[in-house]
Write an enzyme that holds these catalytic residues in place. Structure first.
Site, PDB file in Angstrom:
ATOM      1  N   TYR A  83       0.833  -1.206   0.000  1.00 10.88           N
ATOM      2  CA  TYR A  83       0.000   0.000   0.000  1.00 10.88           C
ATOM      3  C   TYR A  83       0.869   1.257   0.000  1.00 10.88           C
ATOM      4  O   TYR A  83       0.638   2.195  -0.780  1.00 10.88           O
ATOM      5  CB  TYR A  83      -0.919  -0.006   1.221  1.00 10.88           C
ATOM      6  CG  TYR A  83      -1.802   1.209   1.321  1.00 10.88           C
ATOM      7  CD1 TYR A  83      -2.968   1.307   0.563  1.00 10.88           C
ATOM      8  CD2 TYR A  83      -1.471   2.275   2.155  1.00 10.88           C
ATOM      9  CE1 TYR A  83      -3.775   2.436   0.631  1.00 10.88           C
ATOM     10  CE2 TYR A  83      -2.274   3.406   2.237  1.00 10.88           C
ATOM     11  CZ  TYR A  83      -3.429   3.473   1.470  1.00 10.88           C
ATOM     12  OH  TYR A  83      -4.222   4.598   1.546  1.00 10.88           O
TER      13      TYR A  83
ATOM     14  N   LYS B  28       1.072   4.326  -2.905  1.00 14.27           N
ATOM     15  CA  LYS B  28       0.805   5.740  -2.642  1.00 14.27           C
ATOM     16  C   LYS B  28       2.043   6.601  -2.869  1.00 14.27           C
ATOM     17  O   LYS B  28       1.932   7.770  -3.269  1.00 14.27           O
ATOM     18  CB  LYS B  28       0.272   5.915  -1.218  1.00 14.27           C
ATOM     19  CG  LYS B  28      -1.137   5.365  -1.020  1.00 14.27           C
ATOM     20  CD  LYS B  28      -2.140   6.048  -1.944  1.00 14.27           C
ATOM     21  CE  LYS B  28      -3.560   5.597  -1.699  1.00 14.27           C
ATOM     22  NZ  LYS B  28      -4.529   6.269  -2.605  1.00 14.27           N
TER      23      LYS B  28
ATOM     24  N   THR C 223     -14.409   5.560   6.722  1.00 19.85           N
ATOM     25  CA  THR C 223     -14.955   5.043   5.471  1.00 19.85           C
ATOM     26  C   THR C 223     -14.832   3.523   5.477  1.00 19.85           C
ATOM     27  O   THR C 223     -14.103   2.947   6.287  1.00 19.85           O
ATOM     28  CB  THR C 223     -14.172   5.594   4.257  1.00 19.85           C
ATOM     29  OG1 THR C 223     -12.844   5.047   4.293  1.00 19.85           O
ATOM     30  CG2 THR C 223     -14.098   7.101   4.282  1.00 19.85           C
TER      31      THR C 223
END
Length: 273
Positions: free
Chosen positions: A170, A174, A204
């Protein structure tokens, strides 16, 4: 909102929930025509239905579909958007995944997190260069993360075959997206400005398993939307924190040689080279 005018078009990826959906709501309120990207037709139609129920004009909403784990679908979507919308004023690359505990390769042969979070938005942005240039003053906003600072681009093993972890994959994705933002400031079409932004830790579905304190998704959307008006002055290619202050990115973002290398490799991996 200062800087916004009517008759502008925005494309938001990952617009069916979380920050993407909240951004769509805000840009529609500013009289934008909004192209909402969804991974599936069902989720896309549900998002449109909710927005129509809130009173937004369905004629100013357009749904496009693509699974970012399939670059062919991304290319098809980009071509459809370019045909339907001569001009794109704002592109928000929001769609992302947190990754999986076990390494997964896409049918294109890339590590899944790297493809969905970076290669897909790279390909989409590059294929929409003509529509972005047509706007004369356009803006690309890439949703990054403060975790990009912990990332490392493994040039010899971008698929992370030798060493994989969900967090490292991840962070690498990014970091690549933040480096791409810097590259757009140099290689993007005339009139385009780009920014990457960390919207904060948000409540979220993306962070459902985090278990940490988070702000409402709407607050994150408010942060990102403020960077969107092409007439709003920004530091081109900069990384912004959740307070909309240009912040120090990871060292590779300021490494011109590394940024150029990533651009060239990305062209090859997406079939543009």
């Amino acid at each position: 909102m200062p800087g916004f005018v009517a008759d502008r078009t925005a494309l938001i990826t990952g617009a069916t929930g979380g920050v993407g959906f909240e951004m769509a709501r805000r840009l529609l309120a500013e009289e934008f025509t909004v192209v909402l990207h969804a991974r599936s037709g069902r989720r896309g139609e549900e998002a449109l239905e909710l927005l129509v129920k809130e009173g937004f004009d369905p004629l100013r909403m357009h749904l496009v579909l693509a699974d970012f784990a399939r670059l062919g679908e991304v290319a098809t979507m980009a071509a459809r958007v370019a045909r339907a919308h001569r001009r794109i004023d704002v592109l928000v690359n929001n769609a992302a995944i947190a990754g999986t505990d076990e390494r997964v390769l896409t049918e294109d042969g890339h590590e899944q997190t790297f493809q969905v979070n970076y290669l897909a938005p790279y390909l989409l942005t590059r294929m929409l260069e003509g529509a972005l240039a047509e706007a004369r003053r356009s803006r690309v906003v890439n949703l990054s993360s403060a975790l990009h600072r912990t990332g490392r681009i493994d040039w010899a093993d971008l698929t992370r075959e030798r060493r994989y972890s969900r967090g490292a994959a991840y962070a690498q994705s990014k970091l690549a997206l933040t480096m791409f933002t810097r590259a757009l400031a140099e290689f993007g079409p005339d009139g385009l400005t780009a920014a990457s932004v960390h919207p904060g830790v948000l409540d979220t579905p993306f962070l459902a398993s985090c278990g940490c304190h988070a702000r409402p998704a709407g607050e994150g959307a408010d942060t990102v939307v403020r960077l969107c008006p092409p007439d709003h002055a920004i530091v081109n290619g900069a990384y912004y924190d959740e307070h909309l202050v240009p912040a120090g990115p990871a060292a590779p973002v300021n490494d011109r040689k590394a940024v150029h290398q990533l651009w060239r490799i990305s062209e090859r991996l997406t079939g543009l080279g």
